[in-house]
Design an enzyme around this catalytic site. Structure first.
Site, mmCIF file in Angstrom:
data_model
loop_
_atom_site.group_PDB
_atom_site.id
_atom_site.type_symbol
_atom_site.label_atom_id
_atom_site.label_comp_id
_atom_site.label_asym_id
_atom_site.label_seq_id
_atom_site.Cartn_x
_atom_site.Cartn_y
_atom_site.Cartn_z
ATOM 1 N N HIS A 4 3.528 69.158 28.080
ATOM 2 C CA HIS A 4 5.117 69.063 28.228
ATOM 3 C C HIS A 4 5.819 70.440 28.326
ATOM 4 O O HIS A 4 6.784 70.706 28.224
ATOM 5 C CB HIS A 4 5.547 68.468 26.881
ATOM 6 C CG HIS A 4 5.533 66.884 26.886
ATOM 7 N ND1 HIS A 4 6.211 66.047 27.221
ATOM 8 C CD2 HIS A 4 4.331 66.320 26.300
ATOM 9 C CE1 HIS A 4 5.564 64.908 27.101
ATOM 10 N NE2 HIS A 4 4.501 64.855 26.585
ATOM 11 N N LYS A 34 21.388 70.513 22.815
ATOM 12 C CA LYS A 34 19.859 70.753 23.007
ATOM 13 C C LYS A 34 19.357 71.610 21.942
ATOM 14 O O LYS A 34 19.888 72.250 21.300
ATOM 15 C CB LYS A 34 19.192 71.030 24.267
ATOM 16 C CG LYS A 34 19.948 72.241 25.086
ATOM 17 C CD LYS A 34 19.501 72.543 26.193
ATOM 18 C CE LYS A 34 20.240 71.940 27.477
ATOM 19 N NZ LYS A 34 19.543 70.805 28.230
ATOM 20 N N ARG A 35 17.868 71.809 21.772
ATOM 21 C CA ARG A 35 17.183 72.714 20.883
ATOM 22 C C ARG A 35 17.743 74.129 21.337
ATOM 23 O O ARG A 35 17.912 74.578 22.557
ATOM 24 C CB ARG A 35 15.913 72.897 20.882
ATOM 25 C CG ARG A 35 14.953 71.479 20.201
ATOM 26 C CD ARG A 35 15.864 71.514 18.720
ATOM 27 N NE ARG A 35 14.977 72.485 18.215
ATOM 28 C CZ ARG A 35 13.765 72.452 17.485
ATOM 29 N NH1 ARG A 35 13.004 71.365 17.467
ATOM 30 N NH2 ARG A 35 13.421 73.485 16.799
ATOM 31 N N LYS A 70 16.438 77.972 27.176
ATOM 32 C CA LYS A 70 17.656 77.292 27.338
ATOM 33 C C LYS A 70 18.729 78.109 27.724
ATOM 34 O O LYS A 70 20.014 77.257 28.044
ATOM 35 C CB LYS A 70 17.653 76.211 26.460
ATOM 36 C CG LYS A 70 16.392 75.372 26.333
ATOM 37 C CD LYS A 70 16.551 74.150 25.185
ATOM 38 C CE LYS A 70 15.280 73.488 24.762
ATOM 39 N NZ LYS A 70 14.802 72.405 25.959
ATOM 40 N N THR A 100 15.317 66.058 29.645
ATOM 41 C CA THR A 100 15.786 64.693 29.647
ATOM 42 C C THR A 100 17.130 64.295 29.371
ATOM 43 O O THR A 100 17.748 62.989 29.674
ATOM 44 C CB THR A 100 15.046 63.530 28.687
ATOM 45 O OG1 THR A 100 14.743 64.414 27.496
ATOM 46 C CG2 THR A 100 13.519 63.472 29.247
ATOM 47 N N LYS A 131 20.435 61.688 30.828
ATOM 48 C CA LYS A 131 21.442 60.985 30.053
ATOM 49 C C LYS A 131 22.792 61.285 30.378
ATOM 50 O O LYS A 131 23.601 60.309 30.634
ATOM 51 C CB LYS A 131 20.921 61.098 28.484
ATOM 52 C CG LYS A 131 19.816 60.817 27.956
ATOM 53 C CD LYS A 131 19.659 61.560 26.668
ATOM 54 C CE LYS A 131 17.949 61.157 26.204
ATOM 55 N NZ LYS A 131 17.452 62.274 25.368
#
Ligand code: 26Q
Length: 811
Positions: free
Chosen positions: A356, A544-545, A550, A652, A656
């Site tokens: 992952h 998100k985290r 990110k 992911t 969504k």
């Protein structure tokens, strides 16, 4: 599908309430009503659960076990009712009894036994396996404390323990009779019995692994699969507490504590590995219990151990459960007395592995000394696997010491878990096309060259049952009305919605639904944060985290730039924006915590500045979790997927958002690329460095953050603002971010992508102004989202990796 009529349900519910709480329903509070409803639903499920297990046993087909340190289920009640096909009926019945189902559902604690993407993926996969009637069970740890709760206090993250079991858990069933013993420490005595070596583990510390089973209900198919989570308990009668002298009582307590610590708490780090002994114990604990129980069940059903690989598939979710490989070898060789060669064939054929992450800092490796001390027999087996494998390497790469040592399972004093996972399994997959290519061509190139046929891609997916039907009922109804309900069982049928995208009536209803969802979220924001947001503004969302790669920082810098421009020119031509963040930082990840502080400081500044706050609001919502995501995502206009290219394996939430009709602004990273390929370039806004550019910078250097800072006045202005005291009276407050951007040469290329990001945001404004065009884009995104259903992903795993037939074709 459960067939039950409204009146029966009402009676059942009243009876259940009385039995559970010893009083009339009318005297109960909502919490008690939730508990009674949960318990009733579990009763309804009980028979299907038994029948499912009988069917599986009778069919004798292959069983899949999904091993994962994390299962991020969120709430279960609403989705159980939905999958049972009785949610609408229950809603109506309860409403007639004066009870609001949604209010009741809201009282359920999230089951937060995961950090983020990897854990949520496991939960989506369970839902899809059950819904596709695949005999797939989950295996993990029943942490007493889940992922910590986040409170934002004075603009900072404060961690509070997540005591999710405090009020009990209606969904689980303790199976005390199915407990297994897991052995830690001690030593191994080798004996020669009739010319055969036998390995006897002595002086170990025994731990009782007790399983708790949770039903996983398939969508209207009478299938109920199982998620089995293991809890660590002292072995009973090991110590007689009362009769022991005080000294030994303390020893007994120490033993009890040491045992219970194993399943006490989920490690809150993602994408960062720390070699903690307790973490290694957790890994062996659930893997050992899980494999023992699989083998016990297999043999009880009359299975022939030599055919194990034909009947059982074990999937490991990242390297965390890699000890499944030596543990299965231990059972096959030591207990079942198979030859090493036969045991190895069976093990490799049984196990498959998903990677992952490509972040080097996330690769697990355990110091051999620690490993040996905690797991002496397992270490011997890993050594033997390594020796045989290195012999193979030596035959192929004679003299190439560097390569062999790089590829070895044990080297430089460490056991390398990814290497063990690749060698011990028959399949290695990445989670999006680009990610798999990077694994094959770069990170795992040596292994790909050696075992090309093991490597494959399985692009992630999400369950449309939770992430569309459940979280966005209005949109679901619109879709049902326009394209029928076939998309529920066949999510690819969502593409029928394409035929309706020139219908202004449909588009305006789509818009109205988004508006309604925005109003609801705005109310929540006002209630929880006291911030009034404009529901006609673009809801621009990054949830998100919190992590350097990110790039929430990139988002922050553009807000700071926008603020500057608004102050310079109060009549700046822009569409008002509400920029919404949510996410948790790992407690020890100081850069990420600093990013939260920056977001909060910016929010404080702009929200309270009357010169700009008609056009710009910033919100940091507390405690991001599955149930909050279910409220935020349907209300988003814009989905921020802006990771440094190559760093986000898949993502992911991008899927969504798309499924809920948001437009995506994205780098060409992870599954964003595949989203772009689906919707076409005109229906997504892409910006920034591509993978080759990033990889080349890494390889050859040539990037200077200082150059950009010196040559780009807008970049300079916002960077200077980080340390000017403008956003926080403490000028040193954002030193970590500042240092990361300049002193450490901006490892995530934030400044490099800054201009391109601003351009892309400008483009968003332009498109948004053309409402017809924007709404069409939202519709196109929904219509193309079917491929990202985890049903598609799971079918690919089932046929391409597990070789498990879809058992019951009653769809
Ligand atoms: C490892 C060792 C010690 C402590 C913690 C960990 C640990 C825990 C969780 C390491 C990694 C994780 C989680 C990783 C994760 O969530 N990865 C994400 O997986 C998603 C599903 O495939 C992808 O969509 C994301 O891109 C990826 O970041």
């Amino acid at each position: 599908m459960l067939s039950i009529d409204k009146d029966t349900f009402k009676k059942d519910y009243e009876n259940k309430f009385i039995k559970l709480h010893g009083k009339e329903l009318s005297e109960g509070n909502n919490q008690q009503k939730y508990e009674a409803l949960g318990a009733l639903v579990k009763d309804y499920v009980a028979n299907m659960w038994i029948e499912t297990n009988k069917k599986y046993k009778k069919a004798g087909d292959k069983q899949v076990y999904y091993f994962s340190m994390e299962f991020l289920l969120g709430r279960l009640l609403g989705n159980c009712l939905l999958n049972l096909g009785i949610r609408d009926m229950c809603k109506e019945a309860l409403s007639e009894m004066g009870i609001d189902l949604e209010e009741i559902e809201d009282l359920e604690q999230d089951q937060g036994l995961g950090n983020g993407g990897l854990g949520r993926l496991a939960a989506c996969f369970l839902d899809s396996m059950a819904s596709l009637t695949i005999a797939g069970q989950g295996c993990g740890i029943r942490y007493k404390y889940g992922f910590f709760e986040q409170k934002i206090v004075d603009g900072q993250q404060v961690e509070v323990s997540d005591n999710w079991l405090r009020g009990g858990n209606v969904w689980e069933t303790k199976k005390a009779d199915k407990a297994e013993i897991v052995k830690f420490g001690g030593s191994v005595k080798v004996e020669n019995v009739n010319g055969k070596l036998s390995f006897i583990h002595v002086n170990y510390e025994p731990v009782l692994a007790v399983p708790y089973d949770t039903p996983i209900v398939g969508y209207e198919n009478n299938i109920v699969n199982t998620l089995r989570l293991w809890s660590a308990e002292p072995v009973s009668n090991e110590f007689d507490f009362s009769s022991f002298s005080r000294g030994e009582f303390l020893k007994a307590m120490a033993y009890k504590n040491s045992v219970e610590s194993i399943s006490l708490v989920l490690y809150p780090d993602d994408s960062f590995y720390e070699g903690k002994m307790l973490r290694l114990k957790q890994q062996y604990f659930f893997v050992c219990a899980g494999i023992q129980s699989i083998i016990r069940h297999f043999k009880r059903c009359g299975g022939n151990i030599k055919e194990l690989d034909e009947k059982i598939a074990i999937h490991i979710n990242d390297t965390h459960p890699t000890l499944a490989i030596p543990e299965l070898m231990r059972i096959l060789v030591d207990q079942e007395e198979l030859s090493w060669e036969e045991a190895w064939r069976i093990t490799q054929n049984t196990i498959s592995y998903t990677n992952h992450t490509i972040l080097a800092e996330a690769l697990e490796k355990w110091p051999t000394d620690m490993f040996k001390t905690i797991l002496p027999r397992i270490y011997m087996i890993v050594e033997e696997i390594n020796e045989r494998y290195c012999q193979e390497l030596w035959n192929k790469y004679t003299g190439q010491w560097d390569k062999i040592s790089r590829m070895a399972i044990i080297s430089d004093g460490y056991v390398k878990m990814a290497n063990l996972a690749i060698v011990g399994s028959h399949s290695v997959n990445g989670v999006a096309k680009l990610h798999t290519e990077i694994l094959k061509k770069r990170e795992m190139a040596d292994f790909y060259y050696l075992y090309p046929s093991k490597f494959n891609n399985k692009t992630n997916g999400i369950t449309h049952r939770r992430w569309l039907l459940k979280c966005n009922p209005e949109l679901t109804n619109l879709l049902k009305e326009t394209i029928g309900d076939s998309f529920i069982r066949h999510p690819m049928d969502l593409d029928k919605f394409k035929n309706h995208l020139d219908d202004v009536n449909i588009l305006s209803r789509l818009n109205q639904i988004k508006q309604n969802n925005k109003v609801k979220l705005a109310e929540e924001i006002y209630k929880t944060k006291g911030i009034k947001v404009d529901t006609n503004s673009i809801f621009d969302v990054q949830v998100k985290r919190i992590h350097g790669y990110k790039r929430q920082t990139l988002n922050c810098l553009r807000i700071m730039d926008l603020y500057n421009r608004l102050l310079e020119n109060p009549s700046l031509d822009m569409v008002p924006r509400t920029i919404i963040f949510a996410g948790k930082a790992a407690p020890g990840y100081y850069l990420a915590k600093n990013i939260i502080e920056l977001i909060c400081s910016i929010a404080d500044k702009v929200n309270n500045d009357p010169r700009v706050n008609e056009k710009l609001k910033v919100v940091m919502m507390d405690n991001y979790k599955v149930s909050l995501a279910e409220r935020i995502i349907p209300a988003a206009d814009l989905s921020e997927q802006i990771s440094t290219t190559t760093k986000e394996a898949s993502g992911t939430s991008n899927m969504k958002f798309m499924m809920n009709g948001a437009v995506t602004i994205a780098t060409l990273d992870g599954a964003n690329i595949e989203i772009k390929d689906e919707v076409g370039e005109d229906n997504i806004v892409i910006f920034g460095l591509n993978a080759d550019e990033v990889l080349n910078f890494h390889k050859y250097g040539g990037y200077s953050a200082w150059d950009i800072y010196n040559n780009n006045p807008r970049v300079k202005a916002v960077i200077d603002d980080l340390v000017s005291g403008r956003y926080n009276s403490d000028k040193d407050k954002f030193n970590k971010i500042y240092a990361n951007l300049l002193s450490y040469n901006d490892e995530f290329f934030v400044l490099k992508d800054f201009d391109a990001y601003l351009e892309a945001q400008k483009k968003i404004d332009v498109i948004y102004r053309d409402q017809a065009k924007w709404q069409r884009m939202c519709g196109v995104n929904i219509a193309h989202s079917g491929i990202f259903s985890s049903d598609r992903t799971i079918k690919e795993y089932a046929t391409g990796i597990w070789d498990s037939k879809v058992l019951y074709k009653n769809l």
